[in-house]
Design a protein around this motif. Structure first.
Motif, PDB file in Angstrom:
ATOM      1  N   ALA A   1       1.152  -1.329  -0.024  1.00  0.00           N
ATOM      2  CA  ALA A   1       0.036  -0.082  -0.040  1.00  0.00           C
ATOM      3  C   ALA A   1       0.905   1.145   0.119  1.00  0.00           C
ATOM      4  O   ALA A   1       2.032   1.335   0.680  1.00  0.00           O
ATOM      5  CB  ALA A   1      -0.937  -0.007   1.140  1.00  0.00           C
ATOM      6  N   THR A   2       0.367   2.237  -0.775  1.00  0.00           N
ATOM      7  CA  THR A   2       0.991   3.629  -0.725  1.00  0.00           C
ATOM      8  C   THR A   2      -0.265   4.638  -0.325  1.00  0.00           C
ATOM      9  O   THR A   2      -1.415   4.511  -1.013  1.00  0.00           O
ATOM     10  CB  THR A   2       1.635   3.807  -2.275  1.00  0.00           C
ATOM     11  OG1 THR A   2       2.649   2.934  -2.322  1.00  0.00           O
ATOM     12  CG2 THR A   2       2.406   5.409  -2.077  1.00  0.00           C
ATOM     13  N   ILE A   3       0.308   5.383   0.493  1.00  0.00           N
ATOM     14  CA  ILE A   3      -0.684   6.546   0.769  1.00  0.00           C
ATOM     15  C   ILE A   3      -0.077   7.856   0.427  1.00  0.00           C
ATOM     16  O   ILE A   3       1.088   8.204   0.649  1.00  0.00           O
ATOM     17  CB  ILE A   3      -0.940   6.514   2.284  1.00  0.00           C
ATOM     18  CG1 ILE A   3      -1.567   5.307   2.831  1.00  0.00           C
ATOM     19  CG2 ILE A   3      -1.900   7.849   2.627  1.00  0.00           C
ATOM     20  CD1 ILE A   3      -1.297   5.143   4.579  1.00  0.00           C
ATOM     21  N   ILE A   4      -0.750   8.777  -0.332  1.00  0.00           N
ATOM     22  CA  ILE A   4      -0.488   9.986  -0.843  1.00  0.00           C
ATOM     23  C   ILE A   4      -1.224  11.181  -0.055  1.00  0.00           C
ATOM     24  O   ILE A   4      -2.539  11.145   0.167  1.00  0.00           O
ATOM     25  CB  ILE A   4      -0.542  10.087  -2.150  1.00  0.00           C
ATOM     26  CG1 ILE A   4       0.432   9.095  -2.884  1.00  0.00           C
ATOM     27  CG2 ILE A   4      -0.506  11.614  -2.676  1.00  0.00           C
ATOM     28  CD1 ILE A   4       0.238   9.550  -4.484  1.00  0.00           C
ATOM     29  N   SER A   5      -0.486  12.202   0.853  1.00  0.00           N
ATOM     30  CA  SER A   5      -1.139  12.876   1.439  1.00  0.00           C
ATOM     31  C   SER A   5      -0.485  14.579   1.058  1.00  0.00           C
ATOM     32  O   SER A   5       0.552  14.368   0.578  1.00  0.00           O
ATOM     33  CB  SER A   5      -0.947  12.549   2.834  1.00  0.00           C
ATOM     34  OG  SER A   5      -1.332  13.548   3.863  1.00  0.00           O
ATOM     35  N   PRO A   6      -1.307  15.399   1.170  1.00  0.00           N
ATOM     36  CA  PRO A   6      -0.783  16.741   0.773  1.00  0.00           C
ATOM     37  C   PRO A   6       0.471  17.020   1.715  1.00  0.00           C
ATOM     38  O   PRO A   6       0.521  16.637   2.967  1.00  0.00           O
ATOM     39  CB  PRO A   6      -1.939  17.713   1.250  1.00  0.00           C
ATOM     40  CG  PRO A   6      -3.049  16.761   1.124  1.00  0.00           C
ATOM     41  CD  PRO A   6      -2.752  15.490   1.538  1.00  0.00           C
ATOM     42  N   CYS A   7       1.186  17.828   1.250  1.00  0.00           N
ATOM     43  CA  CYS A   7       2.513  18.368   1.705  1.00  0.00           C
ATOM     44  C   CYS A   7       2.279  19.183   3.097  1.00  0.00           C
ATOM     45  O   CYS A   7       2.753  19.103   4.324  1.00  0.00           O
ATOM     46  CB  CYS A   7       3.351  19.157   1.094  1.00  0.00           C
ATOM     47  SG  CYS A   7       4.031  18.278  -0.143  1.00  0.00           S
ATOM     48  N   PHE A   8       0.994  19.970   2.974  1.00  0.00           N
ATOM     49  CA  PHE A   8       0.563  20.596   4.412  1.00  0.00           C
ATOM     50  C   PHE A   8      -0.737  19.945   4.818  1.00  0.00           C
ATOM     51  O   PHE A   8      -1.869  19.961   4.072  1.00  0.00           O
ATOM     52  CB  PHE A   8       0.259  22.176   4.087  1.00  0.00           C
ATOM     53  CG  PHE A   8      -0.128  22.791   5.222  1.00  0.00           C
ATOM     54  CD1 PHE A   8       0.643  23.061   6.440  1.00  0.00           C
ATOM     55  CD2 PHE A   8      -1.505  23.385   5.283  1.00  0.00           C
ATOM     56  CE1 PHE A   8       0.174  23.676   7.489  1.00  0.00           C
ATOM     57  CE2 PHE A   8      -2.173  24.015   6.460  1.00  0.00           C
ATOM     58  CZ  PHE A   8      -1.199  24.081   7.386  1.00  0.00           C
TER      59      PHE A   8
ATOM     60  N   ILE B   1       3.762   9.000   1.643  1.00  0.00           N
ATOM     61  CA  ILE B   1       4.457  10.034   0.747  1.00  0.00           C
ATOM     62  C   ILE B   1       3.623  11.344   0.613  1.00  0.00           C
ATOM     63  O   ILE B   1       2.346  11.257   0.931  1.00  0.00           O
ATOM     64  CB  ILE B   1       4.903   9.754  -0.867  1.00  0.00           C
ATOM     65  CG1 ILE B   1       3.789   9.224  -1.465  1.00  0.00           C
ATOM     66  CG2 ILE B   1       5.970   8.532  -0.405  1.00  0.00           C
ATOM     67  CD1 ILE B   1       4.081   8.938  -2.712  1.00  0.00           C
ATOM     68  N   LYS B   2       4.435  12.444   0.788  1.00  0.00           N
ATOM     69  CA  LYS B   2       3.553  13.902   0.635  1.00  0.00           C
ATOM     70  C   LYS B   2       3.832  14.280  -0.805  1.00  0.00           C
ATOM     71  O   LYS B   2       5.152  14.523  -1.220  1.00  0.00           O
ATOM     72  CB  LYS B   2       4.402  14.738   2.004  1.00  0.00           C
ATOM     73  CG  LYS B   2       4.073  14.270   3.231  1.00  0.00           C
ATOM     74  CD  LYS B   2       2.793  14.963   3.533  1.00  0.00           C
ATOM     75  CE  LYS B   2       2.697  14.631   5.014  1.00  0.00           C
ATOM     76  NZ  LYS B   2       1.161  15.512   5.578  1.00  0.00           N
ATOM     77  N   PHE B   3       2.689  14.577  -1.348  1.00  0.00           N
ATOM     78  CA  PHE B   3       2.803  15.339  -2.666  1.00  0.00           C
ATOM     79  C   PHE B   3       1.523  16.216  -2.852  1.00  0.00           C
ATOM     80  O   PHE B   3       0.353  15.882  -2.103  1.00  0.00           O
ATOM     81  CB  PHE B   3       2.430  14.225  -3.979  1.00  0.00           C
ATOM     82  CG  PHE B   3       3.869  13.458  -4.311  1.00  0.00           C
ATOM     83  CD1 PHE B   3       5.036  14.145  -4.431  1.00  0.00           C
ATOM     84  CD2 PHE B   3       3.814  12.112  -4.304  1.00  0.00           C
ATOM     85  CE1 PHE B   3       6.138  13.290  -4.805  1.00  0.00           C
ATOM     86  CE2 PHE B   3       4.802  11.554  -4.736  1.00  0.00           C
ATOM     87  CZ  PHE B   3       6.233  12.149  -4.941  1.00  0.00           C
ATOM     88  N   ASN B   4       1.723  17.300  -3.180  1.00  0.00           N
ATOM     89  CA  ASN B   4       0.498  18.075  -3.556  1.00  0.00           C
ATOM     90  C   ASN B   4      -0.300  18.076  -4.697  1.00  0.00           C
ATOM     91  O   ASN B   4      -0.196  18.967  -5.770  1.00  0.00           O
ATOM     92  CB  ASN B   4       1.074  19.599  -3.470  1.00  0.00           C
ATOM     93  CG  ASN B   4       1.443  20.178  -2.061  1.00  0.00           C
ATOM     94  OD1 ASN B   4       0.678  19.751  -1.127  1.00  0.00           O
ATOM     95  ND2 ASN B   4       2.244  21.090  -1.770  1.00  0.00           N
TER      96      ASN B   4
END
Length: 209
Positions: free
Chosen positions: A121-128, A154-157
């Motif tokens: 699993a990969t979770i993408i969440s906003p940087c802020f 990981i954090k990506f906008n």
């Protein structure tokens, strides 16, 4: 079990491309192209999931000049757009900090828990993320980690469905879990890239409110 007319009318799609499932937890042998098992609660009025054959639908949609939204009116029933090689081997979760985003991930974990114990699993969440959401974010990471074999965070906008789609294709993800607010844009992306050089035959989509 055939899809009720009332459900079919919510979609711009031929009813034979849709199937419904009434299980609160999908059986271990779940396959989205088959009718549900009698072990599901067939007396439950609202389905817990509607599956849609993505390739058949896209072939049908290409008979139109322009892509249509997947639903005439967005409903609360989760939708699984599946490819023939459907798999839960590598899940990509989109968490945007909203209550609905957290809720749909929790519901997915509950619904698919018999299929994802050996998944990556990969979770993408906003940087802020606001401080008020940090605890919720950590709880989701823990939930996904406890439900799958391997979890990355990981954090990506990312703000467009095309960003998630491109990431999923590049990293060989098999199922993108995201919000129905992207449905209209997703229909356009799939419509224009179907069978093109950037198309992936491995990626399915789980959409919910």
């Amino acid at each position: 079990m055939e899809l009720k007319t009332s459900y079919a009318q919510k979609f711009h799609l031929p009813s034979e491309y849709l199937k419904e499932f009434h299980c609160s937890v999908l059986e271990a042998g779940f396959w989205p192209a088959k009718k549900e098992s009698i072990s599901c609660d067939l007396t439950q009025e609202e389905p817990s999931l509607i599956s849609v054959d993505l390739h058949k639908v896209l072939d049908w949609l290409h008979g139109n000049d322009m892509p249509k939204p997947l639903e005439k009116e967005v409903c609360e029933i989760p939708v699984l757009l599946f490819v023939p090689d459907f798999s839960t081997a590598h899940l990509l979760f989109h968490y945007d900090g909203s209550p609905s985003s957290a809720s749909l991930i929790k519901h997915f974990i509950q619904l698919f828990k018999k299929q994802i114990s050996i998944s990556k699993a990969t979770i993408i969440s906003p940087c802020f993320i606001p401080k008020s959401k940090i605890r919720e974010e950590q709880e989701l990471i823990e939930l996904v980690s406890n439900s799958t074999r391997e979890t990355s965070f990981i954090k990506f906008n990312f703000s467009r469905i095309g960003d998630f789609w491109s990431y999923a294709v590049k990293h060989d993800c098999s199922l993108l879990v995201t919000t129905k607010s992207y449905q209209a844009d997703l229909a356009k992306v799939l419509f224009h890239f179907y069978k093109g050089s950037r198309w992936s035959d491995k990626l399915s989509f789980y959409l919910s409110l």
